[in-house]
Enzyme design. Structure first.
Site: not given
Ligand code: ADP
Length: 542
Positions: A182, A327, A435, A440
């Site tokens: 990420t 996460e 975003k 991202w």
């Protein structure tokens, strides 16, 4: 109780045995044609692949990468890799090349499964990827591209002579099953390792009726890419209950999705708001309806009011808002009305449905002030959102502990309120990221790129509303004294420094950029300053 270590392959075994006739439908990436087979077929082919991987000397704990759209072959790869104890590392092909190079090297992937369209990109990168020993193109001989990649084989050729029997090995359920990187606010992406146990628990949780609650009577269009946030758990949750699974390949435009929704009679789907914006635009242009679709799950960014109202009032489809993170495997909260709220008038109900929702059982959640003190759940106090639970990351892959506070809470980087009924609402983002369409953009990296220009004294990037992508970057520049730099010159300058889709939508020149007491750019003040500013595209649509 018996000691039966959890293995994700059980989900596919179960589907093949008890829902063996249920279909997995794919829009193929090679030619756009529809491919159909069943869970029983899928398991047989997954076992052939598992045998092939074993011949390539795959061991428990090895990282095997995939760079691929949602297709039946990618689905088989997930199960064949994890089922034998290796780690399926899903690489996001939308990252730019240096990030892809970084994550493959960081993970030390030994094999890469890839769709044919990514072959040219990998040809460029291959010399910088010393760990990769084999490339497996997710196609057949007929669609195999000619390539300079070494040790490359078509998926169908690899598995064709393998037996379709394979005994899944036994290993502890804490064994890693998958890995997803990420983007951090700056620098390199960070890896999140999921385990068989965490994925099992997460899949059970999302299959509760008040969460996503899939059933054998459902047909699920899995738009969320398998390279994104563990595919929101759908790749496990569907076979666990025997839902029919529809995989859209690479065609995620409104018309292609509508075709699948209609022809496959899809009842449930899940995607980021941008996908639903595109579908709604297509439906209104083509005057079509959605007679089969019952619920759409929206997450990744806040669901816009117009999406909820349009689905409700024009198509009789219920939008369910969800929040999570890579996460967190990723589901953390889900927004459903409590029974007494059904008495509220429609607008008040929508106000609640726009919140990110209440935690799924298994996720603990609190908001804290800067000193870590828990704040009241009154819908007013705003604080850093912390979570903990058995499917929440403990530490990033190969990184020291990231836990905060008492050592067990994970700081989400989101800023939120929690109301008296437990509904969490995100009010801001502490992480300096934008975003755009579910992907991202690092403000800091974009700022650094702009600051490299000799006539830029200071640069700051903030996210502004965009009608299609939800959020796009606005670059605010303080030029040096007597500068003659123009916006078009800066755009040209940035073009080869960041990915094309990272380029700002607009550049604003200012005399000064507000700073905090410690000399950092004050994004809070800057956002305030540009509160009424609209990006060019937003101006057109408003
Ligand atoms: P995902 O693909 O599940 O969104 P990411 O790890 O890419 O996972 O992004 C997680 C972050 O995205 C969250 O911390 C939050 O900032 C934002 N996010 C996710 N869902 C929502 C939502 N429903 N509303 C607002 N922001 C969201």
């Amino acid at each position: 109780m018996q000691d039966e270590p959890l293995n994700l392959a059980f989900a596919l075994e179960h589907a093949a045995r008890f829902h063996g006739h249920v279909e997995i439908v794919t829009r193929q990436v090679d030619d756009g044609k529809i491919h159909r087979y069943t869970y029983a077929d899928s398991l047989r082919r997954t076992k052939k692949l598992a045998n092939a991987l074993r011949k390539l000397d795959v061991q428990v704990g090895d990282r095997i990468a995939t760079m691929a759209w949602n297709t039946f072959r990618h689905f088989e790869a997930w199960y064949a890799i994890a089922g034998q104890g290796a780690i399926c590392h899903t690489v996001n092909p939308r990252l730019f090349e240096q990030q892809i190079e970084f994550i493959i090297n960081h993970a030390e992937d030994s094999i890469l499964f890839l769709d044919a369209q990514f072959v040219p990109m990998l040809e460029q990168l291959q010399e910088k990827l010393p760990s990769i020993k084999h490339y497996i193109v997710l196609t057949d001989e007929a669609h195999m591209p000619t390539t300079t990649l070494p040790k490359t084989v078509a998926y169908e050729t690899l598995i064709q002579d393998e037996p379709d029997e394979f005994d899944w090995p036994t290993f502890p359920e804490e064994t890693p099953s998958s890995l997803c990187y990420t983007s951090g606010t700056t620098g390199n992406p960070k890896g999140v390792i999921y385990t068989h146990r965490s994925n099992f628990l997460h899949s059970y949780a999302i299959n509760c009726k008040d969460v996503i609650g899939l059933a054998a009577t459902d047909t699920v269009l899995k738009v969320v890419p398998m390279f994104h946030a563990n595919s929101w758990g759908f790749a496990y949750a569907c076979p666990m209950v025997g839902s029919k699974l529809v995989l859209p390949g690479s065609q995620l435009d409104g018309e292609s999705l509508y075709e699948l929704l209609d022809e496959e009679q899809v009842t449930i789907s899940a995607a980021v708001p941008t996908v639903w914006n595109m579908l709604l635009a297509h439906l209104s242009d083509s005057d079509r309806q959605l007679p089969y679709l019952q619920e759409v799950f929206v997450g990744g960014s806040a669901v816009p009011r117009r999406v909820v109202e349009s689905f409700d009032n024009e198509y009789e489809v219920t939008v369910v808002h969800a929040w999570g993170m890579t996460e967190m495997s990723p589901i953390g909260t889900i927004c459903r009305l409590k029974p007494f709220m059904k008495q509220f008038d429609y607008q008040r109900q929508v106000d609640i449905r726009l919140k990110q929702g209440t935690p799924v059982f298994g996720v603990a959640m609190k908001i804290v002030d800067d000193d870590g003190n828990e704040l009241p759940r009154d819908g007013l106090a705003v604080g850093r959102l912390l979570v903990k639970g058995p499917w929440i990351v403990k530490r990033y892959y190969k990184e020291p502990d990231n836990a905060v506070d008492d050592g067990s809470w994970f700081d989400t980087g989101d800023i939120a309120t929690i109301d008296e009924y437990g509904y969490m609402q995100i009010t801001d983002r502490a992480k300096d990221l934008i975003k755009s369409g579910g992907e991202w953009i690092s403000s800091v990296d974009l700022e650094n790129a702009a600051m490299g220009h000799p006539q830029v004294a200071l640069a700051a990037v903030i996210g502004k509303f965009h009608p299609k992508w939800e959020e796009r970057p606005l670059l605010v520049v303080k030029p040096i004294d007597n500068s003659t730099v123009s916006a078009s010159e800066l755009f040209d300058y940035l073009t080869d420094k960041v990915a094309k889709w990272w380029l700002p939508d607009d550049i604003a020149f200012v005399d000064d950029i507000p700073l905090t007491a410690t000399g950092k750019i004050s994004k809070v003040q800057l956002r305030e300053q540009f509160h009424d500013y609209e990006l060019p595209e937003a101006r057109v649509s408003s």
